[in-house]
Design an enzyme around this catalytic site. Structure first.
Site, PDB file in Angstrom:
ATOM      1  N   HIS A  42     -17.168  -6.911 -59.073  1.00 57.67           N
ATOM      2  CA  HIS A  42     -17.193  -8.336 -59.322  1.00 57.67           C
ATOM      3  C   HIS A  42     -15.457  -8.804 -59.106  1.00 57.67           C
TER       4      HIS A  42
ATOM      5  N   ILE B   3     -30.513 -15.225 -29.979  1.00 54.17           N
ATOM      6  CA  ILE B   3     -29.781 -15.800 -28.710  1.00 54.17           C
ATOM      7  C   ILE B   3     -29.260 -17.107 -28.721  1.00 54.17           C
ATOM      8  N   GLY B   4     -30.344 -17.891 -29.159  1.00 57.00           N
ATOM      9  CA  GLY B   4     -30.542 -19.333 -28.931  1.00 57.00           C
ATOM     10  C   GLY B   4     -29.510 -19.739 -30.243  1.00 57.00           C
TER      11      GLY B   4
ATOM     12  N   LEU C 292     -18.434   0.141 -18.233  1.00 57.78           N
ATOM     13  CA  LEU C 292     -19.128   0.698 -19.139  1.00 57.78           C
ATOM     14  C   LEU C 292     -19.555   0.024 -20.320  1.00 57.78           C
ATOM     15  N   GLY C 293     -20.619   0.408 -21.040  1.00 55.97           N
ATOM     16  CA  GLY C 293     -21.049  -0.524 -22.412  1.00 55.97           C
ATOM     17  C   GLY C 293     -22.060  -1.167 -22.174  1.00 55.97           C
TER      18      GLY C 293
ATOM     19  N   GLU D 100     -27.338 -17.978 -32.013  1.00 54.38           N
ATOM     20  CA  GLU D 100     -26.028 -17.641 -32.095  1.00 54.38           C
ATOM     21  C   GLU D 100     -25.195 -18.261 -31.257  1.00 54.38           C
TER      22      GLU D 100
ATOM     23  N   ALA E 286     -35.508 -20.990 -30.114  1.00 53.49           N
ATOM     24  CA  ALA E 286     -34.526 -20.942 -31.144  1.00 53.49           C
ATOM     25  C   ALA E 286     -34.898 -19.471 -31.838  1.00 53.49           C
TER      26      ALA E 286
ATOM     27  N   GLU F 288     -38.233 -25.355 -29.089  1.00 54.21           N
ATOM     28  CA  GLU F 288     -39.047 -24.205 -29.852  1.00 54.21           C
ATOM     29  C   GLU F 288     -40.422 -24.438 -29.677  1.00 54.21           C
TER      30      GLU F 288
ATOM     31  N   GLY G  42     -31.985  -0.491 -19.946  1.00 48.42           N
ATOM     32  CA  GLY G  42     -31.745  -1.642 -20.681  1.00 48.42           C
ATOM     33  C   GLY G  42     -32.922  -2.591 -20.545  1.00 48.42           C
TER      34      GLY G  42
HETATM   35  P1  FAD Z   1     -28.291  -1.736 -22.183  1.00 48.78           P
HETATM   36  O1  FAD Z   1     -27.050  -2.092 -22.912  1.00 48.78           O
HETATM   37  O2  FAD Z   1     -28.914  -3.126 -21.247  1.00 48.78           O
HETATM   38  O3  FAD Z   1     -27.793  -0.914 -20.768  1.00 48.78           O
HETATM   39  C1  FAD Z   1     -28.347  -0.465 -19.778  1.00 48.78           C
HETATM   40  C2  FAD Z   1     -27.538  -0.165 -18.820  1.00 48.78           C
HETATM   41  O4  FAD Z   1     -28.190   0.645 -17.650  1.00 48.78           O
HETATM   42  C3  FAD Z   1     -26.798  -1.363 -18.151  1.00 48.78           C
HETATM   43  O5  FAD Z   1     -25.561  -1.111 -17.999  1.00 48.78           O
HETATM   44  C4  FAD Z   1     -27.463  -1.196 -16.677  1.00 48.78           C
HETATM   45  O6  FAD Z   1     -26.271  -1.811 -15.678  1.00 48.78           O
HETATM   46  C5  FAD Z   1     -27.690   0.153 -16.255  1.00 48.78           C
HETATM   47  N1  FAD Z   1     -28.371   0.544 -15.504  1.00 48.78           N
HETATM   48  C6  FAD Z   1     -29.890  -0.062 -15.322  1.00 48.78           C
HETATM   49  N2  FAD Z   1     -30.517   0.360 -14.243  1.00 48.78           N
HETATM   50  C7  FAD Z   1     -29.835   1.318 -13.633  1.00 48.78           C
HETATM   51  C8  FAD Z   1     -29.791   2.086 -12.550  1.00 48.78           C
HETATM   52  N3  FAD Z   1     -30.887   2.324 -11.786  1.00 48.78           N
HETATM   53  N4  FAD Z   1     -28.751   3.168 -12.352  1.00 48.78           N
HETATM   54  C9  FAD Z   1     -27.589   3.052 -13.154  1.00 48.78           C
HETATM   55  N5  FAD Z   1     -27.452   2.149 -14.159  1.00 48.78           N
HETATM   56  C10 FAD Z   1     -28.500   1.383 -14.352  1.00 48.78           C
HETATM   57  N6  FAD Z   1     -28.106  -5.955 -30.314  1.00 48.78           N
HETATM   58  C11 FAD Z   1     -27.306  -5.938 -31.467  1.00 48.78           C
HETATM   59  O7  FAD Z   1     -27.955  -4.884 -32.005  1.00 48.78           O
HETATM   60  N7  FAD Z   1     -26.418  -6.757 -32.196  1.00 48.78           N
HETATM   61  C12 FAD Z   1     -25.992  -7.631 -31.522  1.00 48.78           C
HETATM   62  O8  FAD Z   1     -25.245  -8.413 -32.056  1.00 48.78           O
HETATM   63  C13 FAD Z   1     -26.600  -8.226 -30.201  1.00 48.78           C
HETATM   64  N8  FAD Z   1     -26.043  -9.002 -29.678  1.00 48.78           N
HETATM   65  C14 FAD Z   1     -26.755  -9.522 -28.480  1.00 48.78           C
HETATM   66  C15 FAD Z   1     -26.154 -10.580 -27.891  1.00 48.78           C
HETATM   67  C16 FAD Z   1     -26.695 -11.076 -26.560  1.00 48.78           C
HETATM   68  C17 FAD Z   1     -26.272 -12.131 -25.947  1.00 48.78           C
HETATM   69  C18 FAD Z   1     -27.556 -10.219 -26.065  1.00 48.78           C
HETATM   70  C19 FAD Z   1     -28.000 -10.368 -24.503  1.00 48.78           C
HETATM   71  C20 FAD Z   1     -28.027  -8.979 -26.257  1.00 48.78           C
HETATM   72  C21 FAD Z   1     -27.664  -8.695 -27.694  1.00 48.78           C
HETATM   73  N9  FAD Z   1     -27.863  -7.539 -28.319  1.00 48.78           N
HETATM   74  C22 FAD Z   1     -27.531  -7.460 -29.820  1.00 48.78           C
HETATM   75  C23 FAD Z   1     -28.867  -6.696 -27.817  1.00 48.78           C
HETATM   76  C24 FAD Z   1     -28.120  -5.236 -27.378  1.00 48.78           C
HETATM   77  O9  FAD Z   1     -27.280  -5.889 -26.317  1.00 48.78           O
HETATM   78  C25 FAD Z   1     -29.137  -4.301 -26.767  1.00 48.78           C
HETATM   79  O10 FAD Z   1     -30.367  -3.900 -27.629  1.00 48.78           O
HETATM   80  C26 FAD Z   1     -28.543  -3.242 -26.182  1.00 48.78           C
HETATM   81  O11 FAD Z   1     -27.487  -3.644 -25.191  1.00 48.78           O
HETATM   82  C27 FAD Z   1     -29.475  -2.159 -25.515  1.00 48.78           C
HETATM   83  O12 FAD Z   1     -28.910  -1.106 -25.126  1.00 48.78           O
HETATM   84  P2  FAD Z   1     -29.491  -0.197 -23.893  1.00 48.78           P
HETATM   85  O13 FAD Z   1     -28.499   0.974 -23.807  1.00 48.78           O
HETATM   86  O14 FAD Z   1     -30.973   0.087 -24.210  1.00 48.78           O
HETATM   87  O15 FAD Z   1     -29.393  -0.933 -22.567  1.00 48.78           O
HETATM   88  P1  NAI Z   2     -36.123 -13.808 -29.346  1.00 43.52           P
HETATM   89  O1  NAI Z   2     -37.360 -13.135 -29.032  1.00 43.52           O
HETATM   90  O2  NAI Z   2     -35.328 -13.727 -30.449  1.00 43.52           O
HETATM   91  O3  NAI Z   2     -36.470 -15.554 -29.346  1.00 43.52           O
HETATM   92  C1  NAI Z   2     -37.269 -16.213 -28.337  1.00 43.52           C
HETATM   93  C2  NAI Z   2     -37.594 -17.617 -28.963  1.00 43.52           C
HETATM   94  O4  NAI Z   2     -38.018 -18.374 -27.842  1.00 43.52           O
HETATM   95  C3  NAI Z   2     -38.732 -17.578 -29.891  1.00 43.52           C
HETATM   96  O5  NAI Z   2     -38.397 -18.267 -31.311  1.00 43.52           O
HETATM   97  C4  NAI Z   2     -39.822 -17.880 -29.279  1.00 43.52           C
HETATM   98  O6  NAI Z   2     -40.831 -18.587 -29.924  1.00 43.52           O
HETATM   99  C5  NAI Z   2     -39.233 -18.854 -28.257  1.00 43.52           C
HETATM  100  N1  NAI Z   2     -40.140 -19.236 -27.101  1.00 43.52           N
HETATM  101  C6  NAI Z   2     -40.515 -18.235 -26.241  1.00 43.52           C
HETATM  102  N2  NAI Z   2     -40.986 -18.944 -25.055  1.00 43.52           N
HETATM  103  C7  NAI Z   2     -40.901 -20.126 -25.320  1.00 43.52           C
HETATM  104  C8  NAI Z   2     -41.262 -21.359 -24.440  1.00 43.52           C
HETATM  105  N3  NAI Z   2     -41.720 -21.290 -23.321  1.00 43.52           N
HETATM  106  N4  NAI Z   2     -40.509 -22.541 -25.063  1.00 43.52           N
HETATM  107  C9  NAI Z   2     -39.937 -22.699 -26.411  1.00 43.52           C
HETATM  108  N5  NAI Z   2     -39.642 -21.760 -26.851  1.00 43.52           N
HETATM  109  C10 NAI Z   2     -40.278 -20.279 -26.626  1.00 43.52           C
HETATM  110  O7  NAI Z   2     -35.416 -13.882 -27.885  1.00 43.52           O
HETATM  111  P2  NAI Z   2     -33.987 -14.049 -27.686  1.00 43.52           P
HETATM  112  O8  NAI Z   2     -33.189 -14.971 -28.442  1.00 43.52           O
HETATM  113  O9  NAI Z   2     -33.870 -14.359 -26.073  1.00 43.52           O
HETATM  114  O10 NAI Z   2     -33.298 -12.604 -27.775  1.00 43.52           O
HETATM  115  C11 NAI Z   2     -33.641 -11.428 -26.925  1.00 43.52           C
HETATM  116  C12 NAI Z   2     -33.401 -10.393 -27.684  1.00 43.52           C
HETATM  117  O11 NAI Z   2     -31.916 -10.028 -27.742  1.00 43.52           O
HETATM  118  C13 NAI Z   2     -33.719 -10.149 -29.284  1.00 43.52           C
HETATM  119  O12 NAI Z   2     -35.026  -9.867 -29.291  1.00 43.52           O
HETATM  120  C14 NAI Z   2     -32.659  -9.441 -29.930  1.00 43.52           C
HETATM  121  O13 NAI Z   2     -33.456  -8.268 -30.151  1.00 43.52           O
HETATM  122  C15 NAI Z   2     -31.427  -9.213 -29.066  1.00 43.52           C
HETATM  123  N6  NAI Z   2     -30.375  -9.787 -29.419  1.00 43.52           N
HETATM  124  C16 NAI Z   2     -30.029  -9.454 -30.617  1.00 43.52           C
HETATM  125  C17 NAI Z   2     -28.923 -10.084 -31.281  1.00 43.52           C
HETATM  126  C18 NAI Z   2     -28.545  -9.650 -32.793  1.00 43.52           C
HETATM  127  O14 NAI Z   2     -28.848  -8.629 -33.147  1.00 43.52           O
HETATM  128  N7  NAI Z   2     -27.651 -10.201 -33.561  1.00 43.52           N
HETATM  129  C19 NAI Z   2     -28.227 -11.132 -30.810  1.00 43.52           C
HETATM  130  C20 NAI Z   2     -28.695 -11.635 -29.480  1.00 43.52           C
HETATM  131  C21 NAI Z   2     -29.919 -10.928 -28.977  1.00 43.52           C
END
Ligand code: FAD
Ligand code: NAI
Length: 474
Positions: A453, A193-194, A47-48, A196, A190, A212, A153
């Site tokens: 403070h 995700i990149g 889950l999650g 972090e 950059a 980038e 998702g």
């Molecule tokens: P998801 O979390 O993607 O969940 C969707 C679920 O649906 C999945 O478990 C999938 O298996 C399931 N599913 C899909 N299709 C089906 C189906 N047909 N039947 C049954 N189940 C299905 N966001 C933040 O706010 N803070 C962060 O620090 C942050 N860090 C991140 C770091 C990374 C590396 C990544 C990749 C993302 C990060 N995000 C962060 C983004 C965040 O993870 C997503 O915005 C969030 O998980 C979206 O939630 P959701 O419920 O829409 O989808």
């Molecule tokens: P992003 O949209 O944040 O960054 C992608 C970067 O790749 C941009 O700077 C873009 O200009 C660059 N790019 C795109 N195509 C390219 C190419 N062909 N060559 C070189 N650079 C290119 O997407 P990212 O980092 O993949 O994250 C995806 C999503 O995950 C974010 O939109 C964010 O919402 C979520 N996320 C949130 C986190 C948080 O809240 N702390 C942490 C990690 C992910």
């Protein structure tokens, strides 16, 4: 009654939620609390969703411990804290990360039980607008629900010439499960995700180089904050090739040679052991069979919804990463709660202007509301107040003087419409900005508030005072 072989088990419920990420499982919990008969289906065993299993939680765990190591190795000795033989046991660190994820997986399972939400493992797909088939390894089930929430998702975007194998050419999921720390790591993109995960591997010992396409890092940050972050991360050892385009890669034994084009179109070549592709994510609807339910998605694959989150079928809703808007866990959760409360008869609203963004770099970068450019695009006249952490006493106590606060107000009304912070604990402090925007607080009012403070948050008060050029410590 025992089920006969080949018989399809049928279920009926008030609400079916597809996907157990922070959108889906939070919606299901709220529905359970409101007394709706709720089924939550998830195709994975855990889950999650993305956030808990391959996103927010594992990345923040690695960010925290890698930062401790980096600080102990590089910054503590100048303050008299000397550690001998400090070393990294990468596999123990990865076990810690797994333990955190597993603990929270189980926590959600417990919450579902406590709130009487039925949970099935299997892939959901629409047979018609009123029937969903759930396919698991051993059985097929059929679900008829009065209401359905699609919360499936998103998934990483890849490049055709960089096929992800999650070992050498990786997405964020692979980066969270590597078996060893690569010597060289090239990161395409950059963005959040990149930055972090690049920070994690830089702290653990990789030479990290970003490619980038844009001329700045961090996407849509306030320009002053983006360049301050660029400077700080460069000092930490990260290397940025901005305005560079990836062209091709060639495998050379165990590593890669990448060919890039710089801003003038000149060819640049770099080597890497591992390549992380982090160029954004796209909505995930594979296998859902949306056509059978008559549900439309747009050109980016996002499920189309109206302002009440309804798809073209009014009893089927969609939330989270699979619809338009920022891809953030808390955004997905807010939307999930809003839909359930609407189903239960109230009129909830999600205020997208108050949804904060946090980048968990060191220092953190957090923002909420408009940037100055966005404010102008909305016909407002932005006025900026700012305050550097160099002038904040707590930042001096803990040697964290980099960064600043910027507060953006609408000049005519003095109402706060944006807050942008780069500093230690920025992610915790940004909630003040959300509250200020939600409650239409003015810079005068925020500047008149008493902050404790010595704290980092005093810089917020000072930035609010700076809107009217009334700062005390600058
Ligand atoms: P998801 O979390 O993607 O969940 C969707 C679920 O649906 C999945 O478990 C999938 O298996 C399931 N599913 C899909 N299709 C089906 C189906 N047909 N039947 C049954 N189940 C299905 N966001 C933040 O706010 N803070 C962060 O620090 C942050 N860090 C991140 C770091 C990374 C590396 C990544 C990749 C993302 C990060 N995000 C962060 C983004 C965040 O993870 C997503 O915005 C969030 O998980 C979206 O939630 P959701 O419920 O829409 O989808
Ligand atoms: P992003 O949209 O944040 O960054 C992608 C970067 O790749 C941009 O700077 C873009 O200009 C660059 N790019 C795109 N195509 C390219 C190419 N062909 N060559 C070189 N650079 C290119 O997407 P990212 O980092 O993949 O994250 C995806 C999503 O995950 C974010 O939109 C964010 O919402 C979520 N996320 C949130 C986190 C948080 O809240 N702390 C942490 C990690 C992910």
């Amino acid at each position: 009654m025992a089920k006969k072989k080949g018989e399809i088990m049928a279920h009926e419920c008030d609400l079916l939620v597809i996907g157990a990420g922070p959108g889906g499982y939070v919606a299901a919990l709220r529905a359970g609390k409101l007394g709706l008969k709720t089924i939550l289906v998830e195709k994975e065993n855990n889950l999650g969703g993305t956030c808990l299993n391959v996103g927010c939680i594992p990345s923040k765990t690695l960010l925290y411990y890698s930062e401790q190591l980096f600080e102990d190795k590089n910054h503590r000795s100048k303050h008299g804290l000397e550690f001998q033989d400090l070393s990294l046991n990468f596999s123990t660190l990865m076990q810690t990360k797994l333990g955190v994820v597993k603990g929270l997986n189980m926590g959600i399972g417990g919450l579902l039980k406590r709130n009487k939400v039925q949970h099935f493992v299997g892939t959901a797909s629409f047979k018609s607008p009123t029937e969903v088939i759930l396919q698991s390894e051993n059985e097929t089930q059929s679900i008829h629900a009065k209401h359905v929430i699609i919360a499936t998702g998103s998934t990483p975007i890849s490049l055709p010439s960089l096929p992800i194998d999650e070992k050498k050419i990786i997405s964020s999921s692979g980066a969270l499960s590597l078996e060893s720390v690569p010597k060289n790591l090239v990161i395409i993109g950059a963005g959040v995700i990149g930055l972090e995960l690049g920070s994690v591997y830089n702290r653990l010992g990789s030479q990290v180089t970003f490619v980038e396409a844009l001329d700045h890092i961090g996407g849509n940050l306030q320009p002053e904050i983006s360049s301050a972050l660029h400077k700080t991360l460069t000092k930490q050892g990260l290397k940025f090739l901005l305005s560079h385009k990836f062209v091709s890669q060639e495998r050379k034994g165990d590593s890669f040679q990448l060919t890039l084009n710089d801003s003038k179109g000149e060819v640049v070549q770099i080597d890497s052991d591992v390549i992380l592709v982090s160029i954004g994510r796209k909505p995930y609807t594979e296998g859902l069979n949306l056509e059978s339910a008559g549900i439309q998605s747009d050109e980016k694959g996002r499920v189309q919804i109206n302002p009440s989150f309804q798809t073209s079928q009014s009893h089927i809703y969609a939330i989270g990463d699979v619809v338009e808007g920022p891809m953030l866990a808390h955004k997905a959760s807010e939307e999930g709660v809003a839909v359930v409360e609407k189903i239960a008869g109230s009129q909830p609203k999600v205020n997208y202007l108050t949804i904060p963004n946090v980048m968990y770099t060191q220092p953190e970068v957090a923002s909420v509301g408009f940037t100055a450019e966005e404010a102008k695009a909305h016909g407002l006249n932005p006025k900026i107040g700012k305050f550097p952490f160099m002038a904040n006493s707590r930042a001096h106590c803990v040697d964290a003087k980099e960064g600043l606060v910027q507060i953006i107000v609408d000049e005519a009304s003095d109402i706060i419409i944006g807050m942008h912070i780069m500093s230690e604990h920025a992610g915790e402090m940004i909630a003040i900005g959300s509250l200020a925007i939600e409650k239409k607080v003015t810079a005068k009012e925020l500047g008149a508030l008493c902050f404790p403070h010595p704290t980092f948050s005093e810089a917020i008060k000072e930035a609010a005072l700076d809107v009217h050029k009334e700062t005390i410590h600058f």
